[in-house]
Design a protein around this motif. Structure first.
Motif, PDB file in Angstrom:
ATOM      1  N   LEU A  66       0.826  -1.209   0.000  1.00 43.76           N
ATOM      2  CA  LEU A  66       0.000   0.000   0.000  1.00 43.76           C
ATOM      3  C   LEU A  66       0.859   1.257   0.000  1.00 43.76           C
ATOM      4  O   LEU A  66       0.559   2.229  -0.685  1.00 43.76           O
ATOM      5  CB  LEU A  66      -0.939  -0.001   1.214  1.00 43.76           C
ATOM      6  CG  LEU A  66      -2.087  -1.004   1.133  1.00 43.76           C
ATOM      7  CD1 LEU A  66      -2.793  -1.134   2.479  1.00 43.76           C
ATOM      8  CD2 LEU A  66      -3.092  -0.561   0.060  1.00 43.76           C
ATOM      9  N   ARG A  75       0.384   4.971 -10.404  1.00 41.38           N
ATOM     10  CA  ARG A  75      -0.391   3.726 -10.327  1.00 41.38           C
ATOM     11  C   ARG A  75      -1.854   4.019 -10.614  1.00 41.38           C
ATOM     12  O   ARG A  75      -2.342   5.134 -10.436  1.00 41.38           O
ATOM     13  CB  ARG A  75      -0.250   3.089  -8.955  1.00 41.38           C
ATOM     14  CG  ARG A  75      -1.388   3.400  -7.988  1.00 41.38           C
ATOM     15  CD  ARG A  75      -1.116   4.655  -7.206  1.00 41.38           C
ATOM     16  NE  ARG A  75      -2.314   5.414  -6.929  1.00 41.38           N
ATOM     17  CZ  ARG A  75      -2.338   6.425  -6.093  1.00 41.38           C
ATOM     18  NH1 ARG A  75      -1.242   6.812  -5.473  1.00 41.38           N
ATOM     19  NH2 ARG A  75      -3.436   7.086  -5.908  1.00 41.38           N
ATOM     20  N   ALA A  76      -2.555   3.010 -11.043  1.00 38.20           N
ATOM     21  CA  ALA A  76      -3.978   3.169 -11.335  1.00 38.20           C
ATOM     22  C   ALA A  76      -4.769   2.897 -10.060  1.00 38.20           C
ATOM     23  O   ALA A  76      -4.387   2.035  -9.265  1.00 38.20           O
ATOM     24  CB  ALA A  76      -4.386   2.174 -12.414  1.00 38.20           C
ATOM     25  N   SER A  77      -5.848   3.637  -9.887  1.00 33.90           N
ATOM     26  CA  SER A  77      -6.650   3.433  -8.671  1.00 33.90           C
ATOM     27  C   SER A  77      -7.206   2.010  -8.654  1.00 33.90           C
ATOM     28  O   SER A  77      -7.518   1.465  -7.599  1.00 33.90           O
ATOM     29  CB  SER A  77      -7.786   4.453  -8.604  1.00 33.90           C
ATOM     30  OG  SER A  77      -8.634   4.340  -9.729  1.00 33.90           O
ATOM     31  N   ALA A  78      -7.293   1.403  -9.823  1.00 29.63           N
ATOM     32  CA  ALA A  78      -7.785   0.027  -9.904  1.00 29.63           C
ATOM     33  C   ALA A  78      -6.888  -0.932  -9.118  1.00 29.63           C
ATOM     34  O   ALA A  78      -7.374  -1.877  -8.506  1.00 29.63           O
ATOM     35  CB  ALA A  78      -7.851  -0.412 -11.368  1.00 29.63           C
ATOM     36  N   VAL A  80      -5.172  -0.256  -6.444  1.00 30.87           N
ATOM     37  CA  VAL A  80      -5.445  -0.085  -5.023  1.00 30.87           C
ATOM     38  C   VAL A  80      -6.768  -0.761  -4.663  1.00 30.87           C
ATOM     39  O   VAL A  80      -6.865  -1.496  -3.686  1.00 30.87           O
ATOM     40  CB  VAL A  80      -5.542   1.420  -4.671  1.00 30.87           C
ATOM     41  CG1 VAL A  80      -5.806   1.580  -3.177  1.00 30.87           C
ATOM     42  CG2 VAL A  80      -4.268   2.144  -5.071  1.00 30.87           C
ATOM     43  N   LYS A  81      -7.735  -0.509  -5.481  1.00 33.01           N
ATOM     44  CA  LYS A  81      -9.069  -1.063  -5.223  1.00 33.01           C
ATOM     45  C   LYS A  81      -9.033  -2.590  -5.205  1.00 33.01           C
ATOM     46  O   LYS A  81      -9.664  -3.220  -4.354  1.00 33.01           O
ATOM     47  CB  LYS A  81     -10.037  -0.584  -6.306  1.00 33.01           C
ATOM     48  CG  LYS A  81     -11.494  -0.901  -5.997  1.00 33.01           C
ATOM     49  CD  LYS A  81     -12.445  -0.136  -6.918  1.00 33.01           C
ATOM     50  CE  LYS A  81     -13.898  -0.363  -6.539  1.00 33.01           C
ATOM     51  NZ  LYS A  81     -14.802   0.524  -7.307  1.00 33.01           N
ATOM     52  N   ALA A  84      -7.548  -3.711  -1.994  1.00 29.50           N
ATOM     53  CA  ALA A  84      -8.491  -3.428  -0.903  1.00 29.50           C
ATOM     54  C   ALA A  84      -9.654  -4.420  -0.897  1.00 29.50           C
ATOM     55  O   ALA A  84     -10.022  -4.958   0.150  1.00 29.50           O
ATOM     56  CB  ALA A  84      -9.017  -2.005  -1.033  1.00 29.50           C
ATOM     57  N   MET A  85     -10.198  -4.674  -2.052  1.00 24.99           N
ATOM     58  CA  MET A  85     -11.337  -5.588  -2.108  1.00 24.99           C
ATOM     59  C   MET A  85     -10.952  -7.022  -1.777  1.00 24.99           C
ATOM     60  O   MET A  85     -11.734  -7.755  -1.168  1.00 24.99           O
ATOM     61  CB  MET A  85     -12.017  -5.493  -3.486  1.00 24.99           C
ATOM     62  CG  MET A  85     -12.794  -4.197  -3.684  1.00 24.99           C
ATOM     63  SD  MET A  85     -13.918  -3.786  -2.310  1.00 24.99           S
ATOM     64  CE  MET A  85     -15.112  -5.132  -2.450  1.00 24.99           C
TER      65      MET A  85
ATOM     66  N   CYS B 112     -13.956   4.622  -4.854  1.00 28.45           N
ATOM     67  CA  CYS B 112     -12.740   4.593  -5.678  1.00 28.45           C
ATOM     68  C   CYS B 112     -13.135   4.176  -7.084  1.00 28.45           C
ATOM     69  O   CYS B 112     -13.781   3.146  -7.285  1.00 28.45           O
ATOM     70  CB  CYS B 112     -11.760   3.583  -5.090  1.00 28.45           C
ATOM     71  SG  CYS B 112     -10.278   3.344  -6.091  1.00 28.45           S
ATOM     72  N   GLY B 114     -11.500   2.958  -9.482  1.00 25.68           N
ATOM     73  CA  GLY B 114     -11.021   1.645  -9.866  1.00 25.68           C
ATOM     74  C   GLY B 114     -10.699   1.575 -11.341  1.00 25.68           C
ATOM     75  O   GLY B 114     -10.907   0.560 -11.996  1.00 25.68           O
ATOM     76  N   ASP B 115     -10.194   2.661 -11.868  1.00 28.51           N
ATOM     77  CA  ASP B 115      -9.829   2.658 -13.283  1.00 28.51           C
ATOM     78  C   ASP B 115      -8.349   3.012 -13.425  1.00 28.51           C
ATOM     79  O   ASP B 115      -7.569   2.795 -12.507  1.00 28.51           O
ATOM     80  CB  ASP B 115     -10.714   3.644 -14.057  1.00 28.51           C
ATOM     81  CG  ASP B 115     -10.668   5.044 -13.451  1.00 28.51           C
ATOM     82  OD1 ASP B 115      -9.715   5.336 -12.692  1.00 28.51           O
ATOM     83  OD2 ASP B 115     -11.587   5.834 -13.721  1.00 28.51           O
ATOM     84  N   HIS B 116      -7.975   3.564 -14.555  1.00 32.24           N
ATOM     85  CA  HIS B 116      -6.584   3.884 -14.809  1.00 32.24           C
ATOM     86  C   HIS B 116      -6.103   5.125 -14.060  1.00 32.24           C
ATOM     87  O   HIS B 116      -4.917   5.335 -13.895  1.00 32.24           O
ATOM     88  CB  HIS B 116      -6.392   4.110 -16.311  1.00 32.24           C
ATOM     89  CG  HIS B 116      -7.197   5.288 -16.800  1.00 32.24           C
ATOM     90  ND1 HIS B 116      -8.578   5.226 -16.927  1.00 32.24           N
ATOM     91  CD2 HIS B 116      -6.826   6.538 -17.146  1.00 32.24           C
ATOM     92  CE1 HIS B 116      -9.003   6.418 -17.354  1.00 32.24           C
ATOM     93  NE2 HIS B 116      -7.975   7.220 -17.490  1.00 32.24           N
ATOM     94  N   ARG B 117      -7.059   5.926 -13.620  1.00 27.57           N
ATOM     95  CA  ARG B 117      -6.663   7.165 -12.955  1.00 27.57           C
ATOM     96  C   ARG B 117      -6.032   6.896 -11.595  1.00 27.57           C
ATOM     97  O   ARG B 117      -6.400   5.934 -10.914  1.00 27.57           O
ATOM     98  CB  ARG B 117      -7.880   8.085 -12.804  1.00 27.57           C
ATOM     99  CG  ARG B 117      -8.295   8.733 -14.115  1.00 27.57           C
ATOM    100  CD  ARG B 117      -9.594   9.493 -13.962  1.00 27.57           C
ATOM    101  NE  ARG B 117     -10.698   8.596 -13.677  1.00 27.57           N
ATOM    102  CZ  ARG B 117     -11.948   9.012 -13.476  1.00 27.57           C
ATOM    103  NH1 ARG B 117     -12.230  10.310 -13.481  1.00 27.57           N
ATOM    104  NH2 ARG B 117     -12.907   8.143 -13.249  1.00 27.57           N
ATOM    105  N   ILE B 122      -9.198   5.612  -1.088  1.00 29.00           N
ATOM    106  CA  ILE B 122      -8.713   4.666  -0.077  1.00 29.00           C
ATOM    107  C   ILE B 122      -7.388   5.150   0.483  1.00 29.00           C
ATOM    108  O   ILE B 122      -7.236   5.348   1.687  1.00 29.00           O
ATOM    109  CB  ILE B 122      -8.536   3.251  -0.689  1.00 29.00           C
ATOM    110  CG1 ILE B 122      -9.868   2.751  -1.280  1.00 29.00           C
ATOM    111  CG2 ILE B 122      -8.036   2.280   0.368  1.00 29.00           C
ATOM    112  CD1 ILE B 122      -9.740   1.455  -2.068  1.00 29.00           C
TER     113      ILE B 122
END
Lengths: 136, 136
Positions: A66, A75-78, A80-81, A84-85, B112, B114-117, B122
């Motif tokens: 993390l 990094r893509a928020s994906a 992290v998500k 997390a999930m 979140c 959860g894509d490329h951005r 989180i």
DNA sequence: CCTTGACCTTCCCATGATGGGAAGCCCCAT
DNA sequence: ATGGGGCTTCCCATCATGGGAAGGTCAAGG
């Protein structure tokens, strides 16, 4: 600031701060001539991040990932998500497991008189044959 | 029977059987001339009891108490029930704690993209100031 | 200047329950 | 008698944390 203040301000014990440093979770801070560790506000910030991750049940290894994601602006928020999930599913699975144990035990206890008599369905169940399979 | 068979029949590994013996949770069995442990059916019975208690989340110390109660024909079922219900509350509290972590994280993840951005609520939450108190 | 006390340093040990593995002995079947 | 599998003890690792000892340091007050 010294390690004591960093501990107070971050909510991470001095002991743990040293440990996190030893396993490379956080960077080794500068030292005074007397070898005292010297922390900056930003270090406290990182420690709080760790604390928050730990409070949400992430292991130190997951926390390490993390932090890496946090530091990586590209990094893509994906990513992290996803992490997390996966953890959420872990937590929910563990919670369900504990709940199942509690339910089983509560059920057994419901049939226990709970008085001066020795007979007890709880112990009777524990002492019953068959490990998991049926049939002794 | 030897320890291997006792392990298979009880669902407790040989390693753990030896450990339980070393901490006095179970009695030391007889030995052959070659120092091999020799178990009787009754020992397997006890091991299964331990296994069941462990499966229901009792610690080894609690299991020790349960065995004592099991062996004590004069104990009141109320004593057993009390121990069991205390454990149920423990389990439920832990389950609730895990569930709370999961809920918090699930909530953060819901916001979140959860894509490329790179933006991610989180990590933003983890990095937020304030350890537990409000106000930095 | 010196003392006192709070702070820091490193190092080792303990927890709880379990597994892994090494070195060496034992037993049975072929 | 030999091979392989099972047994023995002993030590180490895990995961995250705390406790405590022995010794150095710093700041404040007498």
């Amino acid at each position: 600031m010294n390690i004591g203040e960093a501990a107070t301000r971050s909510g991470v014990s001095a002991k743990m701060i040293r440990y996190y440093e030893s396993i490379g979770l956080i960077d080794a801070p500068a030292r005074t001539a007397a070898q005292y560790r010297v922390y900056a506000d930003d270090d406290v910030h990182t420690l709080r991040f760790v604390r928050r991750a730990r409070d949400l049940g992430f292991s130190l290894e997951e926390t390490r990932e993390l932090i890496a994601l946090w530091r990586d602006r590209s990094r893509a928020s994906a990513d992290v998500k996803k992490l997390a999930m996966a953890h959420v599913r872990d937590l929910e699975a563990k919670a369900a497991e504990l709940k199942a144990m509690a339910d089983t035990l509560r059920h057994l206890a419901a049939h226990c008189h709970g008085d001066h008599r020795p007979d007890c369905p709880i112990l009777a169940d524990f002492a019953a044959q068959a490990p998991t399979q049926g049939k002794a």
